[in-house]
Write an enzyme that holds these catalytic residues in place. Structure first.
Site, mmCIF file in Angstrom:
data_model
loop_
_atom_site.group_PDB
_atom_site.id
_atom_site.type_symbol
_atom_site.label_atom_id
_atom_site.label_comp_id
_atom_site.label_asym_id
_atom_site.label_seq_id
_atom_site.Cartn_x
_atom_site.Cartn_y
_atom_site.Cartn_z
ATOM 1 N N GLY A 105 1.278 1.839 24.313
ATOM 2 C CA GLY A 105 1.083 2.461 23.004
ATOM 3 C C GLY A 105 -0.218 1.976 22.402
ATOM 4 N N LYS A 119 12.686 -6.755 10.091
ATOM 5 C CA LYS A 119 11.586 -5.784 9.948
ATOM 6 C C LYS A 119 12.033 -4.595 9.085
ATOM 7 C CE LYS A 119 8.006 -3.358 10.326
ATOM 8 N NZ LYS A 119 6.779 -3.648 9.608
ATOM 9 N N ALA A 175 12.401 -5.841 5.462
ATOM 10 C CA ALA A 175 11.128 -6.068 4.750
ATOM 11 C C ALA A 175 10.588 -4.735 4.227
ATOM 12 C CB ALA A 175 10.111 -6.728 5.689
ATOM 13 N N PHE A 184 12.729 -3.432 1.288
ATOM 14 C CA PHE A 184 12.500 -4.145 0.024
ATOM 15 C C PHE A 184 11.150 -3.756 -0.593
ATOM 16 C CE2 PHE A 184 15.496 -7.812 -0.873
ATOM 17 C CZ PHE A 184 16.524 -7.327 -0.087
ATOM 18 N N CYS A 193 6.082 4.674 7.973
ATOM 19 C CA CYS A 193 7.205 3.764 8.209
ATOM 20 C C CYS A 193 8.224 3.608 7.087
ATOM 21 C CB CYS A 193 6.664 2.406 8.603
ATOM 22 S SG CYS A 193 5.823 2.489 10.188
ATOM 23 N N PHE A 248 -2.633 8.555 3.010
ATOM 24 C CA PHE A 248 -1.472 8.034 2.263
ATOM 25 C C PHE A 248 -1.814 6.808 1.435
ATOM 26 C CE2 PHE A 248 0.357 4.161 4.180
ATOM 27 C CZ PHE A 248 -0.308 4.077 5.391
HETATM 28 P P1 NAD Z 1 1.393 5.673 16.910
HETATM 29 O O1 NAD Z 1 2.085 6.982 16.985
HETATM 30 O O2 NAD Z 1 0.063 5.559 16.236
HETATM 31 O O3 NAD Z 1 1.190 5.111 18.400
HETATM 32 C C1 NAD Z 1 2.174 5.108 19.375
HETATM 33 C C2 NAD Z 1 1.516 5.450 20.710
HETATM 34 O O4 NAD Z 1 2.463 5.242 21.771
HETATM 35 C C3 NAD Z 1 1.069 6.904 20.834
HETATM 36 O O5 NAD Z 1 -0.337 6.949 21.062
HETATM 37 C C4 NAD Z 1 1.850 7.433 22.052
HETATM 38 O O6 NAD Z 1 1.123 8.346 22.852
HETATM 39 C C5 NAD Z 1 2.142 6.156 22.814
HETATM 40 N N1 NAD Z 1 3.249 6.242 23.776
HETATM 41 C C6 NAD Z 1 4.472 6.801 23.613
HETATM 42 N N2 NAD Z 1 5.212 6.633 24.730
HETATM 43 C C7 NAD Z 1 4.461 5.936 25.604
HETATM 44 C C8 NAD Z 1 4.676 5.428 26.920
HETATM 45 N N3 NAD Z 1 5.827 5.603 27.567
HETATM 46 N N4 NAD Z 1 3.671 4.776 27.529
HETATM 47 C C9 NAD Z 1 2.485 4.597 26.904
HETATM 48 N N5 NAD Z 1 2.222 5.029 25.654
HETATM 49 C C10 NAD Z 1 3.203 5.687 25.008
HETATM 50 O O7 NAD Z 1 2.431 4.672 16.265
HETATM 51 P P2 NAD Z 1 2.118 3.322 15.426
HETATM 52 O O8 NAD Z 1 1.785 3.657 14.016
HETATM 53 O O9 NAD Z 1 1.181 2.479 16.216
HETATM 54 O O10 NAD Z 1 3.571 2.666 15.406
HETATM 55 C C11 NAD Z 1 4.147 2.129 16.567
HETATM 56 C C12 NAD Z 1 5.390 1.342 16.174
HETATM 57 O O11 NAD Z 1 5.008 0.263 15.303
HETATM 58 C C13 NAD Z 1 6.433 2.143 15.405
HETATM 59 O O12 NAD Z 1 7.702 1.691 15.768
HETATM 60 C C14 NAD Z 1 6.159 1.782 13.945
HETATM 61 O O13 NAD Z 1 7.326 1.874 13.161
HETATM 62 C C15 NAD Z 1 5.734 0.336 14.069
HETATM 63 N N6 NAD Z 1 4.841 -0.143 12.995
HETATM 64 C C16 NAD Z 1 3.816 0.640 12.547
HETATM 65 C C17 NAD Z 1 2.946 0.151 11.570
HETATM 66 C C18 NAD Z 1 1.810 0.972 11.050
HETATM 67 O O14 NAD Z 1 1.153 0.525 10.110
HETATM 68 N N7 NAD Z 1 1.514 2.152 11.589
HETATM 69 C C19 NAD Z 1 3.107 -1.154 11.101
HETATM 70 C C20 NAD Z 1 4.150 -1.931 11.597
HETATM 71 C C21 NAD Z 1 5.001 -1.411 12.558
HETATM 72 C C1 UGA Z 2 3.817 -0.976 5.184
HETATM 73 C C2 UGA Z 2 4.113 -2.461 4.955
HETATM 74 O O1 UGA Z 2 3.350 -2.914 3.833
HETATM 75 C C3 UGA Z 2 3.760 -3.281 6.182
HETATM 76 O O2 UGA Z 2 4.140 -4.643 5.986
HETATM 77 C C4 UGA Z 2 4.509 -2.708 7.388
HETATM 78 O O3 UGA Z 2 4.154 -3.403 8.566
HETATM 79 C C5 UGA Z 2 4.174 -1.251 7.549
HETATM 80 O O4 UGA Z 2 4.518 -0.542 6.331
HETATM 81 C C6 UGA Z 2 4.938 -0.579 8.647
HETATM 82 O O5 UGA Z 2 5.974 -1.040 9.071
HETATM 83 O O6 UGA Z 2 4.427 0.485 9.033
HETATM 84 P P1 UGA Z 2 1.671 0.560 5.125
HETATM 85 O O7 UGA Z 2 2.666 1.664 5.076
HETATM 86 O O8 UGA Z 2 0.597 0.631 6.136
HETATM 87 O O9 UGA Z 2 2.426 -0.838 5.360
HETATM 88 O O10 UGA Z 2 0.954 0.401 3.711
HETATM 89 P P2 UGA Z 2 1.431 -0.167 2.284
HETATM 90 O O11 UGA Z 2 0.319 -0.915 1.709
HETATM 91 O O12 UGA Z 2 2.733 -0.847 2.363
HETATM 92 O O13 UGA Z 2 1.589 1.165 1.434
HETATM 93 C C7 UGA Z 2 2.637 2.091 1.691
HETATM 94 C C8 UGA Z 2 2.643 3.152 0.613
HETATM 95 O O14 UGA Z 2 3.072 2.604 -0.633
HETATM 96 C C9 UGA Z 2 1.270 3.777 0.338
HETATM 97 O O15 UGA Z 2 1.426 5.156 0.125
HETATM 98 C C10 UGA Z 2 0.807 3.063 -0.924
HETATM 99 O O16 UGA Z 2 -0.111 3.820 -1.670
HETATM 100 C C11 UGA Z 2 2.127 2.894 -1.639
HETATM 101 N N1 UGA Z 2 2.128 1.781 -2.622
HETATM 102 C C12 UGA Z 2 1.948 0.499 -2.197
HETATM 103 C C13 UGA Z 2 2.335 2.058 -3.965
HETATM 104 O O17 UGA Z 2 2.515 3.231 -4.360
HETATM 105 N N2 UGA Z 2 2.374 1.014 -4.854
HETATM 106 C C14 UGA Z 2 2.200 -0.283 -4.467
HETATM 107 O O18 UGA Z 2 2.248 -1.177 -5.352
HETATM 108 C C15 UGA Z 2 1.993 -0.544 -3.105
#
Ligand code: NAD
Ligand code: UGA
Length: 473
Positions: free
Chosen positions: A15, A226, A229, A232, A282, A344
């Site tokens: 990924g 996770k 968090a 909340f 997320c 976003f």
């Molecule tokens: P994303 O969609 O940007 O990336 C996931 C990638 O995985 C895609 O490019 C897809 O093609 C690839 N993929 C799927 N199946 C595959 C396989 N079998 N082999 C190789 N590649 C494969 O997703 P993301 O935003 O990076 O999120 C990934 C995970 O992390 C999710 O579970 C999400 O909830 C979590 N997460 C995301 C964030 C964030 O800020 N985006 C923060 C913390 C946690």
């Molecule tokens: C969020 C969490 O902050 C990360 O810790 C987590 O890893 C991640 O989700 C995930 O699991 O994907 P992210 O969604 O990238 O991160 O960004 P945030 O800064 O949390 O903002 C999320 C949304 O809430 C945005 O639309 C932002 O504008 C909004 N927000 C944030 C508010 O409206 N008010 C605030 O005070 C803070």
């Protein structure tokens, strides 16, 4: 910092998305003796990670280009050769997408685990020797059981000299600050059974993360922490947005309320910013997953409780669109509106679940003609999110026109002939706009709807605009 060198020599990450790419780049940067290979099925994405022009990486994150520039080609590699990378790795991170299911059992709430299952099967088939498999994706509590069952089947097969350990190591980075979050995390969470595997991962992080910030738990606590968090954090946003609406109705100011309550050390000041509702890939997905899990375990009241956080968020997004329509004399049909910001949040090119999508769709449905500008989001992405191509040109401002949208190159260009400017993303450029110049090209009477409360409201008022700011009574 720990000076002991990690015993891991080669790491693979399945990924190459918003999490896999930046996370592995930072590991490679801090651990030059480890070969880090990031793989993806999406060849276009991998090609973009390998683009010699670092401004064209598939993920926009401040500071990411410098980290990738230092490590790529040295010990950081991006490839579609998934099996070879798994076979060479001592440790495999699963960082694939886990969106909400859209059909079947649990549709609309449960996480779709098909990519996790497929990647676990791929690891099971291609791994050699002992492999530590690390869940980096956000997963429902007890998913490690599924991963272990798939790996155990390969462990026992006829060719089986392979063995596996499974760890949970959820990622807490936020988009827009991913590199800073990865460089100095509040904590690194590692859940698992078996000291050796846990300590191998600790040895990697401890190259740059202080030992006291590395938390060890059992697998299920790690997986559930996770989801908790994110629930909340999102709950705080829905809470402050609910109070913002009450402020508007009563003459209070939500920023003053947020400062007053945030000074209480038990509450803390962060995540109290009222706005157009939370977006991102997320928060909603993870809360809905929590709701689904609660129901699965027969916990109806907790499920209802968490579901309200998402309902309030949708309400807030629709409320802002309604506010615009009501203010513009009850109709926006045929009217031009300038929309500043589509991502976003600021400092990302990600639009997943962006509040701008729902707000723009509502306004287009009402017949508005939107001129949309964003610092990093491409018009092609906006077209996908709004499920309609841009208009060839904005028709005249006469009422009766169909709703639609058009990209604009700047805030000023977006404002031409518009009745209102809406700020939906807090890009720094929108903090200091030239309101006199903008007001001069708008149709009168003209409004500013600042859903992020970041604009210079006094300057906008001085330029003759009627200003609405979220949470200001
Ligand atoms: P994303 O969609 O940007 O990336 C996931 C990638 O995985 C895609 O490019 C897809 O093609 C690839 N993929 C799927 N199946 C595959 C396989 N079998 N082999 C190789 N590649 C494969 O997703 P993301 O935003 O990076 O999120 C990934 C995970 O992390 C999710 O579970 C999400 O909830 C979590 N997460 C995301 C964030 C964030 O800020 N985006 C923060 C913390 C946690
Ligand atoms: C969020 C969490 O902050 C990360 O810790 C987590 O890893 C991640 O989700 C995930 O699991 O994907 P992210 O969604 O990238 O991160 O960004 P945030 O800064 O949390 O903002 C999320 C949304 O809430 C945005 O639309 C932002 O504008 C909004 N927000 C944030 C508010 O409206 N008010 C605030 O005070 C803070």
């Amino acid at each position: 910092m720990n000076s002991a060198r990690p015993s891991i020599r080669a790491v693979c990450c399945l990924g190459a998305g918003y999490v896999g790419g930046p996370t592995m780049a930072v590991i490679a940067d801090h651990c030059p003796e480890i070969q880090v290979t990031v793989v993806d099925l999406n060849a276009e994405r991998i090609a973009a990670w390998n683009d010699p022009d670092l401004s064209r990486l598939p993920v926009y994150e401040p500071g990411l280009d410098a980290v990738v520039g230092r490590a790529r080609g040295r010990n950081l590699h991006f490839t579609t050769e998934v099996d070879a990378a798994i076979a060479a790795a001592d440790m495999v991170f699963l960082s694939v997408n886990t969106p909400t299911k859209t059909r079947g059992v649990g549709a609309g709430q449960a996480s779709d685990l098909r990519w996790i299952e497929a990647s676990a099967r791929q690891v099971a088939a291609a791994a050699k020797g002992h492999t530590i498999v690390v869940e980096k994706s956000t997963l429902p509590v007890r998913t490690a059981e599924v991963v272990k069952a798939i790996l155990a089947a390969a462990q026992g097969d006829a060719h089986g000299d392979k063995t596996f350990s499974v760890l949970s190591n959820p990622e807490f980075l936020a988009e827009g600050t991913a590199i800073a979050d990865l460089e100095a995390p509040d904590r690194v969470l590692i859940g698992g059974e078996g000291d050796a595997a846990i300590e191998a991962l600790v040895a990697i992080y401890s190259q740059w993360v202080p030992e006291g910030r590395i938390l060890r738990t059992n697998l299920w606590s790690s997986e559930l922490s996770k989801l908790t968090a994110n629930a909340f954090l999102a709950q705080r946003i829905s809470s402050i947005n609910s109070i913002a609406a009450l402020c508007e109705a009563t003459g209070a100011d939500v920023r003053e309320v947020a400062r007053a309550i945030g000074s209480d050390s038990r509450l803390g000041s962060r995540f109290l910013q009222a706005g157009p509702g939370f977006g991102g890939s997320c928060f909603q997905k993870d809360i809905l997953n929590l709701v689904y899990l609660c129901r699965h375990y027969g916990l109806e009241a907790p499920a209802d409780y968490w579901e309200q956080v998402v309902s309030l968020n949708s309400w807030q997004q629709h409320r802002i669109a309604r506010k615009v329509v009501q203010s513009l004399f009850g109709t926006v049909t045929g009217k031009r509106l300038a929309v500043l910001g589509f991502a976003f949040k600021a400092d990302t090119n990600d639009t997943r679940e962006s509040p701008a999508i729902r707000i723009c769709r509502d306004l287009i449905e009402e017949g508005a003609q939107l001129a949309i500008v964003d610092a990093k989001v491409e018009p092609a992405q906006i077209a996908l999110d709004l499920e309609q191509p841009p208009l060839a040109a904005l028709p005249g401002a006469a009422p009766g026109g169909e709703g639609g949208w058009l990209p604009a190159a700047s805030a000023l260009e977006a404002a031409y002939g518009a009745d209102a400017v809406l700020i939906l993303t807090e890009w720094s450029a929108y903090h200091q706009l030239d309101w006199a110049a903008i007001a001069a090209v708008m149709r009168r009477p003209a409004w500013l709807f600042d859903a992020r409360a970041i604009a210079d409201a006094a300057a906008a008022r001085a330029a003759g605009l009627t200003v609405w700011r979220v949470g200001e009574g």
